[in-house]
Design a protein around this motif. Structure first.
Motif, PDB file in Angstrom:
ATOM      1  N   UNK A 218       0.855  -1.181   0.000  1.00 26.79           N
ATOM      2  CA  UNK A 218       0.000   0.000   0.000  1.00 26.79           C
ATOM      3  C   UNK A 218       0.892   1.232   0.000  1.00 26.79           C
ATOM      4  N   UNK A 219       0.536   2.205  -0.836  1.00 27.91           N
ATOM      5  CA  UNK A 219       1.379   3.390  -0.989  1.00 27.91           C
ATOM      6  C   UNK A 219       1.525   4.144   0.323  1.00 27.91           C
ATOM      7  N   UNK A 220       0.459   4.187   1.124  1.00 31.91           N
ATOM      8  CA  UNK A 220       0.543   4.874   2.413  1.00 31.91           C
ATOM      9  C   UNK A 220       1.571   4.217   3.315  1.00 31.91           C
ATOM     10  N   UNK A 221       1.663   2.901   3.247  1.00 34.21           N
ATOM     11  CA  UNK A 221       2.658   2.190   4.058  1.00 34.21           C
ATOM     12  C   UNK A 221       4.071   2.459   3.565  1.00 34.21           C
ATOM     13  N   UNK A 222       4.229   2.622   2.262  1.00 35.43           N
ATOM     14  CA  UNK A 222       5.554   2.954   1.730  1.00 35.43           C
ATOM     15  C   UNK A 222       6.055   4.251   2.360  1.00 35.43           C
ATOM     16  N   UNK A 223       5.156   5.230   2.486  1.00 31.35           N
ATOM     17  CA  UNK A 223       5.507   6.511   3.099  1.00 31.35           C
ATOM     18  C   UNK A 223       5.775   6.348   4.588  1.00 31.35           C
ATOM     19  N   UNK A 224       4.856   5.711   5.284  1.00 31.20           N
ATOM     20  CA  UNK A 224       4.968   5.629   6.741  1.00 31.20           C
ATOM     21  C   UNK A 224       6.126   4.738   7.181  1.00 31.20           C
ATOM     22  N   UNK A 225       6.364   3.648   6.469  1.00 29.88           N
ATOM     23  CA  UNK A 225       7.485   2.765   6.830  1.00 29.88           C
ATOM     24  C   UNK A 225       8.811   3.506   6.686  1.00 29.88           C
ATOM     25  N   UNK A 226       8.961   4.255   5.582  1.00 28.21           N
ATOM     26  CA  UNK A 226      10.191   5.019   5.385  1.00 28.21           C
ATOM     27  C   UNK A 226      10.336   6.096   6.451  1.00 28.21           C
TER      28      UNK A 226
END
Length: 204
Positions: free
Chosen positions: A54-62
């Motif tokens: 999920x794109x939101x997770x890509x942001x939050x994980x980084x």
């Protein structure tokens, strides 16, 4: 897998912060290819690419990974692109601002800026030769696809931070807010890793 290109803007705690220490912190977090900006006192910008289901997770994980390496008290202030200028978009697409102004753009938001997710739809239509009154645009969408795709997840994360749906200290999404942050509507093309809203054979 959603692969997007975005920028994280962190607010640093009060005090002096050495630019080289901040660079090292980002690299030690595993983002050796990130572009790090330290020109604004008290702020740190990190432009990078990341991927997740999920794109939101890509942001939050980084953001979580980097924040752990930063000085205590550092907080994620903003994710970009959310609101963009036509000059920003033109530079990414390798066209003039005037060529974009020939297209029917969505209404501007605050300060004359535009929501990336709405601009991305216009750009995709133009690349396909669709849209009112204008011929097919020669936009470098193949090079900008990951950036164009980041508009909606960036907006959701920013909104989550603003209303407390995302914990500012841990960047974890509160359980009762997950439906809000992970709202359906942006699936990802598994072949290109680009969100369907800006994904087509124009990116091939």
């Amino acid at each position: 897998m959603a692969e997007i290109e975005f920028e994280l803007v962190f607010a640093l705690p009060e005090g002096e912060h050495e630019a080289f220490d901040l660079l090292d912190a980002v690299f030690e977090a595993g983002f050796e290819n990130a572009i790090v900006g330290t020109g604004v006192p008290g702020m740190l910008g990190v432009a990078l690419e990341a991927a997740s289901d999920r794109a939101e997770d890509a942001i939050l994980d980084a953001a979580r990974t980097i924040q752990k390496q930063l000085p205590d008290g550092s907080v994620l202030r903003e994710v970009r692109p959310d609101l963009v200028s036509l000059a920003d978009v033109a530079k990414r697409l390798d066209v003039s601002r005037q060529s974009l102004q020939k297209r029917k753009m969505p209404p501007a938001s605050q300060g004359g800026l535009f929501r990336m997710e709405e601009v991305a739809v216009v750009i995709l239509d133009a690349a396909r030769g669709k849209g009112p009154g204008a011929r097919k645009g020669r936009f470098a969408v193949d090079n900008a696809g990951k950036w164009l795709s980041a508009g909606k997840p960036a907006r959701r994360v920013n909104a989550g931070l603003a209303v407390g749906a995302i914990d500012g200290a841990t960047l974890e999404v509160r359980e009762e807010a997950k439906q809000f942050i992970y709202e359906d509507g942006m699936s990802v093309d598994p072949r290109s890793g680009v969100a369907e809203e800006v994904s087509s054979d124009a990116f091939a």
